[in-house]
Design an enzyme around this catalytic site. Structure first.
Site, short mmCIF file in Angstrom:
data_model
loop_
_atom_site.label_atom_id
_atom_site.label_comp_id
_atom_site.label_asym_id
_atom_site.label_seq_id
_atom_site.Cartn_x
_atom_site.Cartn_y
_atom_site.Cartn_z
N THR A 1 5.84 -0.90 3.21
CA THR A 1 5.99 -2.27 3.67
C THR A 1 5.80 -3.22 2.49
O THR A 1 4.89 -3.02 1.67
CB THR A 1 4.94 -2.58 4.77
OG1 THR A 1 5.13 -1.65 5.83
CG2 THR A 1 5.08 -4.00 5.31
N GLN B 1 11.64 -4.51 32.10
CA GLN B 1 12.06 -4.12 33.46
C GLN B 1 12.09 -5.35 34.38
O GLN B 1 13.02 -5.51 35.16
CB GLN B 1 11.07 -3.06 34.00
CG GLN B 1 11.53 -2.34 35.25
CD GLN B 1 12.68 -1.38 34.98
OE1 GLN B 1 12.98 -1.05 33.84
NE2 GLN B 1 13.33 -0.95 36.04
N PHE C 1 0.86 -1.18 0.00
CA PHE C 1 0.00 0.00 0.00
C PHE C 1 0.89 1.22 0.00
O PHE C 1 1.73 1.38 0.89
CB PHE C 1 -0.85 -0.05 1.27
CG PHE C 1 -1.80 1.09 1.50
CD1 PHE C 1 -2.90 1.28 0.69
CD2 PHE C 1 -1.61 1.95 2.57
CE1 PHE C 1 -3.80 2.31 0.94
CE2 PHE C 1 -2.50 2.99 2.83
CZ PHE C 1 -3.61 3.16 2.01
N GLU D 1 0.22 3.34 10.20
CA GLU D 1 -1.23 3.38 9.96
C GLU D 1 -1.89 4.48 10.82
O GLU D 1 -3.01 4.32 11.31
CB GLU D 1 -1.88 2.00 10.15
CG GLU D 1 -1.28 1.02 9.15
CD GLU D 1 -2.14 -0.17 8.80
OE1 GLU D 1 -3.32 -0.18 9.18
OE2 GLU D 1 -1.62 -1.07 8.13
C1 LIG Z 1 7.92 0.35 9.66
C2 LIG Z 1 6.99 1.26 8.91
C3 LIG Z 1 6.16 0.73 7.93
C4 LIG Z 1 5.31 1.57 7.20
N1 LIG Z 1 4.54 1.04 6.18
C5 LIG Z 1 3.83 1.88 5.39
C6 LIG Z 1 3.17 1.38 4.22
O1 LIG Z 1 3.19 0.16 3.92
N2 LIG Z 1 2.50 2.26 3.42
C7 LIG Z 1 2.45 3.59 3.71
O2 LIG Z 1 1.81 4.32 2.95
N3 LIG Z 1 3.05 4.10 4.82
C8 LIG Z 1 3.76 3.28 5.65
N4 LIG Z 1 4.41 3.78 6.76
C9 LIG Z 1 4.37 5.21 7.02
C10 LIG Z 1 3.58 5.57 8.28
O3 LIG Z 1 2.21 5.36 8.08
C11 LIG Z 1 3.96 6.99 8.66
O4 LIG Z 1 5.27 6.93 9.20
C12 LIG Z 1 3.00 7.62 9.65
O5 LIG Z 1 1.75 7.85 9.06
C13 LIG Z 1 3.53 8.93 10.22
O6 LIG Z 1 3.99 9.78 9.21
P1 LIG Z 1 5.46 10.43 9.34
O7 LIG Z 1 6.40 9.34 9.67
O8 LIG Z 1 5.70 11.22 8.13
O9 LIG Z 1 5.37 11.35 10.61
P2 LIG Z 1 4.89 12.90 10.62
O10 LIG Z 1 3.58 13.02 9.96
O11 LIG Z 1 5.99 13.76 10.16
O12 LIG Z 1 4.67 13.13 12.19
C14 LIG Z 1 5.74 13.41 13.10
C15 LIG Z 1 5.11 13.68 14.46
O13 LIG Z 1 4.26 14.82 14.39
C16 LIG Z 1 2.97 14.48 14.83
N5 LIG Z 1 1.98 15.27 14.10
C17 LIG Z 1 1.88 15.45 12.76
N6 LIG Z 1 0.84 16.22 12.47
C18 LIG Z 1 0.24 16.55 13.64
C19 LIG Z 1 -0.91 17.30 14.00
N7 LIG Z 1 -1.69 17.88 13.09
N8 LIG Z 1 -1.21 17.40 15.31
C20 LIG Z 1 -0.46 16.79 16.24
N9 LIG Z 1 0.62 16.06 15.97
C21 LIG Z 1 0.98 15.94 14.68
C22 LIG Z 1 2.83 12.99 14.58
O14 LIG Z 1 1.82 12.38 15.36
C23 LIG Z 1 4.23 12.51 14.93
O15 LIG Z 1 4.33 12.37 16.32
C24 LIG Z 1 5.25 2.95 7.51
C25 LIG Z 1 6.06 3.47 8.54
C26 LIG Z 1 6.92 2.66 9.23
C27 LIG Z 1 7.80 3.25 10.29
#
Ligand SMILES: Cc1cc2nc3c(=O)[nH]c(=O)nc-3n(C[C@H](O)[C@H](O)[C@H](O)COP(=O)(O)OP(=O)(O)OC[C@H]3O[C@@H](n4cnc5c(N)ncnc54)[C@H](O)[C@@H]3O)c2cc1C
Length: 386
Positions: free
Chosen positions: A165, A342, A130, A369
């Site tokens: 993923t 722990q 996805f 997700e």
């Molecule tokens: C191991 C792994 C597998 C994954 N697999 C997939 C996949 O198969 N397909 C796919 O499409 N994606 C995938 N992802 C992506 C994943 O869904 C995103 O990492 C996640 O949605 C968060 O986005 P970001 O990492 O860009 O964090 P950011 O959006 O940059 O967020 C950083 C921080 O800011 C906070 N934040 C952001 N906006 C706000 C707001 N408006 N209010 C308050 N807090 C906020 C967030 O909660 C977080 O704490 C995967 C990620 C990982 C680590």
């Protein structure tokens, strides 16, 4: 006006009980051997997944017309819990194929597309993925920049997806792309993109702290062409499809967290009974007993919330409940792994002990997700809308 209460039964059906026992046995016999070695080597469990495909575990939610198992969401959650209790990395590969690839194709795909791709995915011959996230569009997927332009009876995709993923091991990816930049979220469409299409490139795999035997990498699209019938539903429906998909798939992440939590508790109990300090097993110390009681309490709460959400997966509150289950179960599982480590003392900090892997694996459950912050926003939005 008050809504009718959903009926509640605390008994799993006989079929669900049998299936759970079978998957538990399969996970112990076929997944557990080599799990630590695969984690250390970042080795993808191809053989295990092929066997899981043969058992129908990769197309659990797919209609039987397309060779799926046609199972309900609760049964799916039971299966994920069993696999995650042994290997969370295998569980995420399974959950991604089932719930963010097969599920939207089954729900929104055209008949020829379903006939073409679902049997291979459901039988485990092919793995799915996805592609929503991009380097500049994580919690805010509406900021995506990948585009799709119609050219005759084909769509041409250009752009980049991050953190995907099953990238490098998957064949079919549900990919979201902008088809009308002036229409906001209504200008996003969803496509199935096969990894053997020309211009489809998989980037370098991420070196993750956990879930190391699952594969995560960026995807790059340069003039990738897909046939017209690879569009899901209609043009502009992509954002709605992505949100509906996540509303459902979060149940699987909640179940994954429940499985990890269960194992963390089992490990804490076993260790507390064995390890002696001050002349008695540490299980005799009240501080250790309280940790175990809290872990057990939160495990039951997380599991019940997950089951409750799964039973109402088509109801009006489905999205809110799946977010609540994912939020609670993932945060509770993180607390449980922290406490179980722990209980293990210094040994828990060592990779010879299973809890170290769980502690690393569980961390991402509050992030992917949709982060915990996003889940809280979804829940609040449901409750506060007029
Ligand atoms: C191991 C792994 C597998 C994954 N697999 C997939 C996949 O198969 N397909 C796919 O499409 N994606 C995938 N992802 C992506 C994943 O869904 C995103 O990492 C996640 O949605 C968060 O986005 P970001 O990492 O860009 O964090 P950011 O959006 O940059 O967020 C950083 C921080 O800011 C906070 N934040 C952001 N906006 C706000 C707001 N408006 N209010 C308050 N807090 C906020 C967030 O909660 C977080 O704490 C995967 C990620 C990982 C680590």
């Amino acid at each position: 006006m008050s809504q009718p209460s959903p009926s509640l039964s605390f008994n799993l059906s006989e079929d669900q009980q049998i299936l759970t026992q079978e998957i538990r046995r399969f996970a112990e016999e076929r997944i557990r051997p080599g799990v630590a070695e695969r984690d250390k080597a970042h080795a993808f469990p191809s053989e295990v997944l092929a066997e899981m495909g043969e058992l129908g575990l990769l197309g659990m939610l797919v209609d039987e017309d397309y060779d799926g198992a046609g199972m309900d969401s609760l049964t799916y959650c039971l299966a994920i819990e069993e696999v995650a209790a042994v290997c969370a990395a295998t569980a995420v590969t399974m959950s991604v194929t089932n719930s963010v690839c097969c599920w939207p194709i089954d729900r929104f795909g055209s008949e020829p597309l379903k006939r073409e791709v679902l049997p291979a995915l459901a039988s485990g011959q092919e793995i799915g993925g996805f592609g929503l996230t991009e380097p500049g569009a994580g919690s805010d997927p509406g900021a995506m920049r990948t585009t799709a332009v119609q050219d005759g009876d084909q769509w041409v995709l250009n752009g980049e997806k991050a953190w995907i993923t099953n990238a490098g091991v998957g064949k079919y990816f549900v990919v979201l792309a902008v088809t009308d930049a002036s229409a906001g979220s209504k200008g996003i469409s969803a496509f199935v993109v096969p990894s053997d299409a020309e211009g489809f490139v998989v980037g370098t795999a991420e070196e993750k702290m956990g879930l190391r035997s699952s594969r995560t990498a960026p995807l790059y699209f340069t003039n990738v062409r897909v046939p017209g019938h690879y569009l899901l539903a209609e043009e502009g429906a992509g954002f709605r499809i992505a949100m509906a998909t996540l509303d459902h798939s979060r149940l699987g992440i909640a179940a994954q967290a429940v499985g990890i939590h269960r194992r963390a508790l089992e490990l804490a109990v076993d260790y507390a009974r064995e390890r002696q300090q001050f002349g008695v097993p540490i299980a005799k110390h009240q501080a250790i007993q309280f940790k175990i009681a809290t872990m057990a309490n939160e495990l039951e709460a997380a599991r019940l919330l997950t089951y409750y959400a799964a039973l109402q997966d088509d109801g009006k509150q489905a999205g809110r409940l799946a977010s609540q289950a994912k939020l609670y179960a993932s945060e509770a599982a993180n607390r449980a792994c922290w406490e179980s480590l722990q209980v293990h003392g210094g040994n828990g900090f060592c990779e010879d002990y299973e809890i170290a892997r769980l502690y690393r694996d569980v961390r991402v459950t509050t992030i992917y997700e949709g982060t915990s912050e996003m889940q809280r926003m979804v829940i609040a939005r449901h409750l506060l809308r007029g």
